[in-house]
Enzyme design. Sequence first.
Site, short mmCIF file in Angstrom:
data_model
loop_
_atom_site.label_atom_id
_atom_site.label_comp_id
_atom_site.label_asym_id
_atom_site.label_seq_id
_atom_site.Cartn_x
_atom_site.Cartn_y
_atom_site.Cartn_z
N PHE A 264 49.64 13.73 -13.02
CA PHE A 264 50.54 13.58 -11.86
C PHE A 264 50.95 14.94 -11.31
O PHE A 264 51.09 15.91 -12.06
CB PHE A 264 51.80 12.81 -12.26
CG PHE A 264 51.54 11.35 -12.46
CD1 PHE A 264 51.67 10.46 -11.40
CD2 PHE A 264 51.13 10.89 -13.70
CE1 PHE A 264 51.38 9.11 -11.59
CE2 PHE A 264 50.85 9.54 -13.89
CZ PHE A 264 50.97 8.65 -12.83
N HIS A 266 50.73 18.03 -8.07
CA HIS A 266 49.68 18.95 -7.64
C HIS A 266 50.28 20.21 -7.06
O HIS A 266 51.33 20.18 -6.44
CB HIS A 266 48.76 18.29 -6.59
CG HIS A 266 47.46 18.99 -6.48
ND1 HIS A 266 47.26 20.05 -5.63
CD2 HIS A 266 46.30 18.81 -7.15
CE1 HIS A 266 46.02 20.49 -5.78
NE2 HIS A 266 45.41 19.76 -6.70
N ASP A 317 42.81 13.48 -11.55
CA ASP A 317 42.52 13.24 -12.97
C ASP A 317 42.99 11.87 -13.47
O ASP A 317 42.40 11.33 -14.41
CB ASP A 317 43.19 14.33 -13.83
CG ASP A 317 42.34 15.60 -13.90
OD1 ASP A 317 41.11 15.49 -13.76
OD2 ASP A 317 42.93 16.68 -14.08
N ARG A 342 32.17 20.73 -11.23
CA ARG A 342 32.85 21.89 -10.64
C ARG A 342 32.00 23.16 -10.68
O ARG A 342 32.25 24.11 -9.92
CB ARG A 342 34.22 22.08 -11.29
CG ARG A 342 35.09 23.20 -10.73
CD ARG A 342 35.38 23.06 -9.23
NE ARG A 342 36.05 21.83 -8.86
CZ ARG A 342 37.38 21.65 -8.85
NH1 ARG A 342 38.17 22.63 -9.18
NH2 ARG A 342 37.90 20.47 -8.49
C1 LIG Z 1 42.11 17.53 -10.70
C2 LIG Z 1 42.26 18.84 -11.31
C3 LIG Z 1 43.63 19.40 -11.45
O1 LIG Z 1 43.73 20.46 -11.97
S1 LIG Z 1 44.92 18.54 -10.81
C4 LIG Z 1 46.29 19.05 -11.87
C5 LIG Z 1 46.15 18.45 -13.23
N1 LIG Z 1 47.32 18.73 -14.04
C6 LIG Z 1 48.19 17.79 -14.42
O2 LIG Z 1 48.09 16.62 -14.11
C7 LIG Z 1 49.31 18.27 -15.30
C8 LIG Z 1 50.65 17.69 -14.87
N2 LIG Z 1 51.09 18.27 -13.61
C9 LIG Z 1 51.68 19.50 -13.56
O3 LIG Z 1 51.89 20.17 -14.59
C10 LIG Z 1 52.04 20.05 -12.19
O4 LIG Z 1 52.30 19.01 -11.30
C11 LIG Z 1 50.94 20.98 -11.64
C12 LIG Z 1 49.68 20.20 -11.29
C13 LIG Z 1 50.58 22.07 -12.66
C14 LIG Z 1 51.47 21.64 -10.37
O5 LIG Z 1 52.52 22.47 -10.77
P1 LIG Z 1 53.61 22.98 -9.76
O6 LIG Z 1 52.98 23.27 -8.43
O7 LIG Z 1 54.28 24.13 -10.42
O8 LIG Z 1 54.56 21.76 -9.65
P2 LIG Z 1 55.75 21.49 -8.61
O9 LIG Z 1 56.26 22.79 -8.08
O10 LIG Z 1 55.29 20.49 -7.65
O11 LIG Z 1 56.87 20.82 -9.54
C15 LIG Z 1 58.07 20.34 -8.97
C16 LIG Z 1 58.91 19.75 -10.05
O12 LIG Z 1 58.28 18.54 -10.52
C17 LIG Z 1 58.03 18.66 -11.90
N3 LIG Z 1 56.72 18.09 -12.17
C18 LIG Z 1 55.59 18.42 -11.56
N4 LIG Z 1 54.58 17.72 -12.08
C19 LIG Z 1 55.13 16.94 -13.03
C20 LIG Z 1 54.59 16.00 -13.92
N5 LIG Z 1 53.30 15.76 -13.95
N6 LIG Z 1 55.43 15.36 -14.77
C21 LIG Z 1 56.73 15.62 -14.76
N7 LIG Z 1 57.31 16.50 -13.93
C22 LIG Z 1 56.50 17.16 -13.09
C23 LIG Z 1 58.04 20.14 -12.20
O13 LIG Z 1 58.32 20.38 -13.54
C24 LIG Z 1 59.10 20.63 -11.26
O14 LIG Z 1 60.35 20.32 -11.80
P3 LIG Z 1 61.59 21.34 -11.69
O15 LIG Z 1 61.79 21.53 -10.21
O16 LIG Z 1 61.12 22.59 -12.38
O17 LIG Z 1 62.69 20.65 -12.40
O1 LIG Z 2 43.51 22.74 -6.76
C1 LIG Z 2 44.10 22.75 -7.85
O2 LIG Z 2 45.08 23.48 -8.09
C2 LIG Z 2 43.66 21.86 -8.94
C3 LIG Z 2 42.72 20.79 -8.51
O3 LIG Z 2 43.12 19.77 -8.01
C4 LIG Z 2 41.30 21.00 -8.67
O4 LIG Z 2 40.91 22.07 -9.11
O5 LIG Z 2 40.54 20.08 -8.37
#
Ligand SMILES: CCC(=O)SCCNC(=O)CCNC(=O)[C@H](O)C(C)(C)COP(=O)(O)OP(=O)(O)OC[C@H]1O[C@@H](n2cnc3c(N)ncnc32)[C@H](O)[C@@H]1OP(=O)(O)O
Ligand SMILES: O=C([O-])CC(=O)C(=O)O
Length: 381
Positions: A264, A266, A317, A342
């Site tokens: 969840f 992005h 994902d 990728r």
């Molecule tokens: C398809 C390939 C990919 O790489 S897609 C990403 C896959 N990664 C995940 O699903 C891991 C879970 N998601 C996350 O860790 C983050 O959403 C990622 C993707 C890293 C984005 O980070 P970032 O841009 O820093 O998040 P943000 O600024 O939008 O966060 C705002 C607040 O919401 C929270 N948040 C975010 N995602 C989640 C989550 N999955 N579950 C619970 N809480 C989440 C953040 O912690 C942040 O909270 P706060 O404002 O610090 O209190």
């Molecule tokens: O763009 C990103 O940060 C992560 C993502 O969704 C990808 O690599 O497909």
Amino acid sequence: MAEGKKLGGAGLRGQVAGKTALSTVGVSGSGLTYRGYDVKDLAENCEFEEVAHLILKGALPTQAELDAYKTKLKGLRSLPQPLKEVLERIPADAHPMDVIRTGCSMLGNLEQEDTTVMGAFPTQEEAIDRMLACFPSIICYWYRFSHDGVRVEENTDDESIGAHFLHMLRGEKPNELHERVMNVSLILYAEHEFNASTFTARVCASTLSDIHSCITGAIGTLRGPLHGGANEAAMDMIEKFTSADHAEQEMMGMLERKEKIMGFGHAIYSTSDPRNAIIKEWSEKLAADVGDTVLYPVSVRCEEVMWREKKLFCNADFFHASAYHFMGIPTKLFTPIFVMSRLTGWAGHVMEQRADNRIIRPSAEYTGEDLRKVNPIAERG
Ligand SMILES: CCC(=O)SCCNC(=O)CCNC(=O)[C@H](O)C(C)(C)COP(=O)(O)OP(=O)(O)OC[C@H]1O[C@@H](n2cnc3c(N)ncnc32)[C@H](O)[C@@H]1OP(=O)(O)O
Ligand SMILES: O=C([O-])CC(=O)C(=O)O
């Protein structure tokens, strides 16, 4: 259509770190495009090899070009004996992302890219096609040898990379539905602008290093659960839920404890990831195909709860987890499949970086001590 979110703060968010003609992510009105084509259009109308051709060679192929490209890739599937020997020494409990990272690196030793004339890279396309063709063989050769004691035949006659992978994994050709889902999945994962793993590849490329080093680094970056590893982490979570109500109860607890919920959110998209609706639809079809009454409803409830409680949406994902599971793919191979796809985006970016290169070297804001003198060692402590 997915829109971009307000970008700022840590993690280099919102800073333009270079130029690309390969894709747009989160541009209002067009969620995700590869070289100007909407990913939905590509997923509906193309095979993965057409999209690989688009990304790597610059244009969608004609039928004759596609046939020739597929024939070429089919001829590059076999693994050199020393690479097989290395794979046979990696234990069954190794992380498959470490296996593919080692496999890529070993291939780079055996079939070195020509870097003799600095900045020229005359064999880069050959090296990329070779990796595209043989990464599925690396993953399956290790998996089948370490888990089943079988030395898998890498030279299958399957037309597509997706079917070739499933064939080696299971020892039999996949049906049409599974081959189609693999094509869609590989298309959805193929390219995504300056995500963390692609940026790793570009930084490495900017030093004029070889292609195998660029891809090895990118694999290590994709492995993490905040990036590609999230599809496996999502599966580990949803398979613990016995019903949609159970999922809701557990998710509410996780949110209360402020735990991260994998699959969840992005870094760029604000309200949806355009890839999610596509893979979700295929997950639903696969659920019907296997007669699932638990995992798909559980996944849908997770999506509802996260949106209702946090306005967080599924990224690419989340529904990949259930889709792969319904096809009988072991969870630990989910992220290596992402690599098989990728690789095209990474390699496209490496070539783009090389074509107009300046070494990537940002600056840091210093937060340490002011200038000070070294005390003689006897006076320290
Ligand atoms: C398809 C390939 C990919 O790489 S897609 C990403 C896959 N990664 C995940 O699903 C891991 C879970 N998601 C996350 O860790 C983050 O959403 C990622 C993707 C890293 C984005 O980070 P970032 O841009 O820093 O998040 P943000 O600024 O939008 O966060 C705002 C607040 O919401 C929270 N948040 C975010 N995602 C989640 C989550 N999955 N579950 C619970 N809480 C989440 C953040 O912690 C942040 O909270 P706060 O404002 O610090 O209190
Ligand atoms: O763009 C990103 O940060 C992560 C993502 O969704 C990808 O690599 O497909």
